[in-house]
Design a protein around this motif. Structure first.
Motif, PDB file in Angstrom:
ATOM      1  N   SER A 106      -0.844   7.602  -4.222  1.00  0.00           N
ATOM      2  CA  SER A 106      -0.623   7.548  -2.775  1.00  0.00           C
ATOM      3  C   SER A 106      -0.385   6.116  -2.323  1.00  0.00           C
ATOM      4  O   SER A 106       0.367   5.876  -1.370  1.00  0.00           O
ATOM      5  CB  SER A 106      -1.813   8.171  -2.039  1.00  0.00           C
ATOM      6  N   ALA A 107      -0.999   5.135  -3.015  1.00  0.00           N
ATOM      7  CA  ALA A 107      -0.754   3.724  -2.683  1.00  0.00           C
ATOM      8  C   ALA A 107       0.686   3.342  -2.999  1.00  0.00           C
ATOM      9  O   ALA A 107       1.322   2.594  -2.237  1.00  0.00           O
ATOM     10  CB  ALA A 107      -1.728   2.831  -3.441  1.00  0.00           C
ATOM     11  N   ASP A 108       1.209   3.835  -4.132  1.00  0.00           N
ATOM     12  CA  ASP A 108       2.624   3.613  -4.449  1.00  0.00           C
ATOM     13  C   ASP A 108       3.514   4.180  -3.348  1.00  0.00           C
ATOM     14  O   ASP A 108       4.463   3.538  -2.896  1.00  0.00           O
ATOM     15  CB  ASP A 108       2.997   4.301  -5.770  1.00  0.00           C
ATOM     16  N   ALA A 109       3.225   5.406  -2.933  1.00  0.00           N
ATOM     17  CA  ALA A 109       4.029   6.068  -1.910  1.00  0.00           C
ATOM     18  C   ALA A 109       3.974   5.312  -0.591  1.00  0.00           C
ATOM     19  O   ALA A 109       4.999   5.150   0.096  1.00  0.00           O
ATOM     20  CB  ALA A 109       3.553   7.507  -1.726  1.00  0.00           C
ATOM     21  N   GLN A 110       2.798   4.832  -0.241  1.00  0.00           N
ATOM     22  CA  GLN A 110       2.642   4.074   0.995  1.00  0.00           C
ATOM     23  C   GLN A 110       3.489   2.809   0.962  1.00  0.00           C
ATOM     24  O   GLN A 110       4.166   2.466   1.940  1.00  0.00           O
ATOM     25  CB  GLN A 110       1.171   3.726   1.202  1.00  0.00           C
ATOM     26  N   LEU A 111       3.448   2.107  -0.167  1.00  0.00           N
ATOM     27  CA  LEU A 111       4.204   0.863  -0.268  1.00  0.00           C
ATOM     28  C   LEU A 111       5.707   1.122  -0.272  1.00  0.00           C
ATOM     29  O   LEU A 111       6.473   0.409   0.387  1.00  0.00           O
ATOM     30  CB  LEU A 111       3.791   0.111  -1.534  1.00  0.00           C
ATOM     31  N   LEU A 112       6.135   2.148  -1.000  1.00  0.00           N
ATOM     32  CA  LEU A 112       7.570   2.429  -1.107  1.00  0.00           C
ATOM     33  C   LEU A 112       8.152   2.967   0.195  1.00  0.00           C
ATOM     34  O   LEU A 112       9.281   2.618   0.568  1.00  0.00           O
ATOM     35  CB  LEU A 112       7.825   3.429  -2.231  1.00  0.00           C
ATOM     36  N   TYR A 113       7.387   3.828   0.876  1.00  0.00           N
ATOM     37  CA  TYR A 113       7.958   4.564   1.993  1.00  0.00           C
ATOM     38  C   TYR A 113       7.219   4.382   3.320  1.00  0.00           C
ATOM     39  O   TYR A 113       7.626   4.951   4.334  1.00  0.00           O
ATOM     40  CB  TYR A 113       8.026   6.058   1.644  1.00  0.00           C
ATOM     41  N   GLY A 114       6.131   3.623   3.319  1.00  0.00           N
ATOM     42  CA  GLY A 114       5.411   3.382   4.557  1.00  0.00           C
ATOM     43  C   GLY A 114       4.801   4.617   5.168  1.00  0.00           C
ATOM     44  O   GLY A 114       4.639   4.705   6.384  1.00  0.00           O
ATOM     45  N   ASP A 115       4.444   5.591   4.324  1.00  0.00           N
ATOM     46  CA  ASP A 115       3.921   6.866   4.813  1.00  0.00           C
ATOM     47  C   ASP A 115       2.710   7.245   3.976  1.00  0.00           C
ATOM     48  O   ASP A 115       2.796   7.303   2.749  1.00  0.00           O
ATOM     49  CB  ASP A 115       4.994   7.955   4.700  1.00  0.00           C
ATOM     50  N   SER A 116       1.599   7.499   4.626  1.00  0.00           N
ATOM     51  CA  SER A 116       0.369   7.831   3.909  1.00  0.00           C
ATOM     52  C   SER A 116       0.270   9.310   3.548  1.00  0.00           C
ATOM     53  O   SER A 116      -0.705   9.722   2.911  1.00  0.00           O
ATOM     54  CB  SER A 116      -0.857   7.433   4.750  1.00  0.00           C
ATOM     55  N   ASP A 117       1.252  10.115   3.935  1.00  0.00           N
ATOM     56  CA  ASP A 117       1.228  11.549   3.665  1.00  0.00           C
ATOM     57  C   ASP A 117       1.829  11.826   2.290  1.00  0.00           C
ATOM     58  O   ASP A 117       3.033  11.662   2.095  1.00  0.00           O
ATOM     59  CB  ASP A 117       2.027  12.289   4.740  1.00  0.00           C
ATOM     60  N   PRO A 118       1.010  12.248   1.305  1.00  0.00           N
ATOM     61  CA  PRO A 118       1.559  12.481  -0.043  1.00  0.00           C
ATOM     62  C   PRO A 118       2.595  13.590  -0.064  1.00  0.00           C
ATOM     63  O   PRO A 118       3.540  13.541  -0.868  1.00  0.00           O
ATOM     64  CB  PRO A 118       0.323  12.840  -0.872  1.00  0.00           C
ATOM     65  N   ALA A 119       2.458  14.591   0.801  1.00  0.00           N
ATOM     66  CA  ALA A 119       3.432  15.682   0.829  1.00  0.00           C
ATOM     67  C   ALA A 119       4.803  15.173   1.256  1.00  0.00           C
ATOM     68  O   ALA A 119       5.838  15.579   0.703  1.00  0.00           O
ATOM     69  CB  ALA A 119       2.961  16.790   1.764  1.00  0.00           C
ATOM     70  N   ALA A 120       4.823  14.273   2.239  1.00  0.00           N
ATOM     71  CA  ALA A 120       6.097  13.724   2.696  1.00  0.00           C
ATOM     72  C   ALA A 120       6.765  12.909   1.597  1.00  0.00           C
ATOM     73  O   ALA A 120       7.986  13.006   1.389  1.00  0.00           O
ATOM     74  CB  ALA A 120       5.875  12.858   3.940  1.00  0.00           C
ATOM     75  N   ALA A 121       5.979  12.108   0.876  1.00  0.00           N
ATOM     76  CA  ALA A 121       6.537  11.327  -0.231  1.00  0.00           C
ATOM     77  C   ALA A 121       7.074  12.237  -1.321  1.00  0.00           C
ATOM     78  O   ALA A 121       8.170  12.012  -1.855  1.00  0.00           O
ATOM     79  CB  ALA A 121       5.466  10.390  -0.792  1.00  0.00           C
ATOM     80  N   ALA A 122       6.310  13.272  -1.655  1.00  0.00           N
ATOM     81  CA  ALA A 122       6.750  14.198  -2.698  1.00  0.00           C
ATOM     82  C   ALA A 122       8.040  14.897  -2.300  1.00  0.00           C
ATOM     83  O   ALA A 122       8.960  15.054  -3.124  1.00  0.00           O
ATOM     84  CB  ALA A 122       5.651  15.214  -2.986  1.00  0.00           C
TER      85      ALA A 122
END
Length: 311
Positions: free
Chosen positions: A190-206
């Protein structure tokens, strides 16, 4: 059962610790891809590690450790530069990393160094992590990835201290999305996703990563578990309750466990099969978190069964 090729970095972690009130650094063999390779081997899978190791004494220790843990070394090349060090500090159980060594000993594998026969015979190819930030490794990974006909798995393993500005982050995002687009499995935190996409929602990143072309995406969320998104649905799976002392290598152990299951069972048919794989992987990671981190924390099936009898 076939084997996996793990393509990426190996280095030495210096882990912050306390000894009688004095701050010290404990030496540990690490690097996310090496941890993945050791995780696969410790869980009973066949795996070949492909990467560069220094010719110095630390490189010798890493090479000996690979042999001791049953990781194949047909893809290893030795290089005459000092072994890269990753100084690891903690806020609670979560590690932060600062890297030392130029050029990095882990990123010198050139396209011509690839063992093509070993690569062609593999069922699973893993790559990702910080080695992709440097040439010639990046070109080597691209070549291996593009020509591979088996199951391709990828982990961006983002390290913020290697990204000095927004331009570097944008370049990394473009790079990892290149691999996302053709991956059968992407695992990220989730930290990777936050950094890459600025979004703390894992579903949105996925969902975003799957829209690029990835088959299945697993977003690990620490003690909260993992979000799994496949072609036929998505689910959030809880992590087992553990007394965590060190999360170093926990995410790598998830990937190692998933690769082990892919070797045993092949491509999952849908979300239900992925759920079983990820529950297993979260149990592996839970056990890793109860130990001092690094490659040596990766468990065996016997240790896993003793900790989680119902698994």
């Amino acid at each position: 059962m076939g084997y996996a090729v793990v393509l990426g970095e190996a280095l030495i972690d210096l882990l912050e610790a306390d000894l009688g009130g004095e701050q010290i650094y404990r030496q540990a063999i690490g690097g996310a891809p090496l941890n993945v390779a050791v995780g696969v081997a410790r869980l009973g899978g066949r795996v070949e590690y492909a990467g560069t190791l220094s010719t110095d004494v630390l490189g010798d220790r890493i090479a000996a450790f690979l042999t001791e843990t049953g990781v194949g070394e047909r893809g290893v090349r030795r290089v005459d530069v000092p072994t890269t060090l990753a100084v690891t500090t903690f806020e609670g159980a979560e590690p932060g990393f600062t890297f030392y060594g130029e050029p990095p000993s882990y990123a010198l594998l050139a396209p011509g160094d690839l063992d093509q026969a070993t690569l062609a015979g593999a069922e699973v190819l893993y790559t990702g992590s910080i080695c992709l930030l440097r040439e010639p490794f990046r070109a080597t990974a691209r070549q291996a990835w593009a020509g591979f006909g088996g199951i391709r798995v990828f982990d961006p393993n983002v390290r913020p201290k290697l990204l000095p500005d927004e331009a570097a982050l944008t370049a990394l995002r473009d790079l990892v999305e290149e691999f996302f687009a053709t991956a059968d499995l992407v695992k990220l935190s989730s930290a990777d996703a936050q950094l890459l996409y600025g979004d703390s929602d894992p579903a949105a990143a996925a969902d975003r990563i799957r829209a690029l072309g990835a088959g299945t995406v697993v977003v690990t969320c620490g003690a909260q578990g993992a979000h799994v998104a496949a072609a036929d649905g998505a689910v959030m799976l809880p992590a087992p309750a553990v007394a965590a002392i060190d999360a170093t290598g926990a995410g790598d152990s998830v990937m190692g466990a998933l690769v082990r299951r892919l070797l045993a069972d092949g491509r999952p048919s849908g979300l239900a099969a992925w759920e079983g794989h990820v529950r297993y992987a979260l149990a592996v990671a839970g056990l890793v978190c109860e130990r001092q981190g690094g490659a040596t924390a990766m468990p065996t099936p016997t240790e896993l069964a003793a900790r989680w009898p119902s698994l």
